[in-house]
Design a protein around this motif. Structure first.
Motif, PDB file in Angstrom:
ATOM      1  N   GLY A  25     -18.693 -32.966   3.282  1.00  0.00           N
ATOM      2  CA  GLY A  25     -17.369 -32.383   3.125  1.00  0.00           C
ATOM      3  C   GLY A  25     -17.379 -30.910   3.458  1.00  0.00           C
ATOM      4  O   GLY A  25     -16.393 -30.359   3.908  1.00  0.00           O
ATOM      5  N   ARG A  26     -18.506 -30.267   3.233  1.00  0.00           N
ATOM      6  CA  ARG A  26     -18.656 -28.841   3.575  1.00  0.00           C
ATOM      7  C   ARG A  26     -19.598 -28.648   4.744  1.00  0.00           C
ATOM      8  O   ARG A  26     -19.399 -27.756   5.541  1.00  0.00           O
ATOM      9  N   VAL A  27     -20.638 -29.457   4.808  1.00  0.00           N
ATOM     10  CA  VAL A  27     -21.608 -29.342   5.899  1.00  0.00           C
ATOM     11  C   VAL A  27     -22.019 -30.726   6.381  1.00  0.00           C
ATOM     12  O   VAL A  27     -21.937 -31.710   5.645  1.00  0.00           O
ATOM     13  N   ARG A  28     -22.462 -30.759   7.615  1.00  0.00           N
ATOM     14  CA  ARG A  28     -23.003 -31.998   8.185  1.00  0.00           C
ATOM     15  C   ARG A  28     -24.523 -31.851   8.224  1.00  0.00           C
ATOM     16  O   ARG A  28     -25.049 -30.865   8.737  1.00  0.00           O
ATOM     17  N   ILE A  29     -25.202 -32.839   7.701  1.00  0.00           N
ATOM     18  CA  ILE A  29     -26.660 -32.833   7.637  1.00  0.00           C
ATOM     19  C   ILE A  29     -27.176 -33.969   8.521  1.00  0.00           C
ATOM     20  O   ILE A  29     -26.644 -35.077   8.475  1.00  0.00           O
ATOM     21  N   THR A  30     -28.203 -33.668   9.298  1.00  0.00           N
ATOM     22  CA  THR A  30     -28.779 -34.691  10.157  1.00  0.00           C
ATOM     23  C   THR A  30     -30.241 -34.921   9.803  1.00  0.00           C
ATOM     24  O   THR A  30     -30.936 -34.016   9.347  1.00  0.00           O
ATOM     25  N   ALA A  31     -30.673 -36.141  10.024  1.00  0.00           N
ATOM     26  CA  ALA A  31     -32.078 -36.517   9.848  1.00  0.00           C
ATOM     27  C   ALA A  31     -32.512 -37.235  11.119  1.00  0.00           C
ATOM     28  O   ALA A  31     -31.872 -38.196  11.546  1.00  0.00           O
ATOM     29  N   ARG A  32     -33.573 -36.730  11.726  1.00  0.00           N
ATOM     30  CA  ARG A  32     -34.138 -37.342  12.921  1.00  0.00           C
ATOM     31  C   ARG A  32     -35.607 -37.630  12.654  1.00  0.00           C
ATOM     32  O   ARG A  32     -36.258 -36.891  11.931  1.00  0.00           O
ATOM     33  N   CYS A  33     -36.119 -38.689  13.256  1.00  0.00           N
ATOM     34  CA  CYS A  33     -37.502 -39.083  13.026  1.00  0.00           C
ATOM     35  C   CYS A  33     -38.261 -39.090  14.349  1.00  0.00           C
ATOM     36  O   CYS A  33     -37.743 -39.543  15.370  1.00  0.00           O
ATOM     37  N   PHE A  34     -39.498 -38.584  14.293  1.00  0.00           N
ATOM     38  CA  PHE A  34     -40.338 -38.491  15.477  1.00  0.00           C
ATOM     39  C   PHE A  34     -41.711 -39.097  15.197  1.00  0.00           C
ATOM     40  O   PHE A  34     -42.251 -38.941  14.101  1.00  0.00           O
ATOM     41  N   LEU A  35     -42.256 -39.762  16.202  1.00  0.00           N
ATOM     42  CA  LEU A  35     -43.648 -40.190  16.174  1.00  0.00           C
ATOM     43  C   LEU A  35     -44.450 -39.069  16.823  1.00  0.00           C
ATOM     44  O   LEU A  35     -44.249 -38.749  17.998  1.00  0.00           O
ATOM     45  N   VAL A  36     -45.312 -38.447  16.039  1.00  0.00           N
ATOM     46  CA  VAL A  36     -46.121 -37.322  16.512  1.00  0.00           C
ATOM     47  C   VAL A  36     -47.552 -37.808  16.693  1.00  0.00           C
ATOM     48  O   VAL A  36     -48.107 -38.442  15.797  1.00  0.00           O
TER      49      VAL A  36
END
Length: 90
Positions: A25-36
């Motif tokens: 509602g105030r901020v947009r949060i993202t989560a991304r996943c990587f194979l390192v």
């Protein structure tokens, strides 16, 4: 360096099907996943909000639990932001 969707990322191979976002509602949060793969094989969950970034290392053997771990990391990141930002949960 930009980490926008579609750009190559130096961290490793993005598992785009596991990407999540949350609008508080105030901020947009993202989560991304990587194979390192370097210096050892593991996963990284990258959490982002405006002006904030968190990285969660996940052991390679936890692959089957990645969706749940991403959700837990996202919820924990939101909770952390709320405790550090007065009025963020209103």
């Amino acid at each position: 360096m930009s980490m926008s969707k579609g750009d190559p990322d130096p961290r490793g191979e993005e598992l785009s099907t596991l990407a999540r976002s949350l609008d508080t509602g105030r901020v947009r949060i993202t989560a991304r996943c990587f194979l390192v793969r370097e210096p050892f094989e593991h996963y990284e969950i990258i959490l982002r909000a405006p002006g904030e970034t968190a990285i969660v290392d996940v052991p390679i053997h936890a692959r089957d639990r990645l969706p749940d771990l991403i959700e837990q990391a996202l919820q924990g990141f939101v909770a952390s932001l709320r405790t550090r930002t007065p009025g963020a949960d209103s």
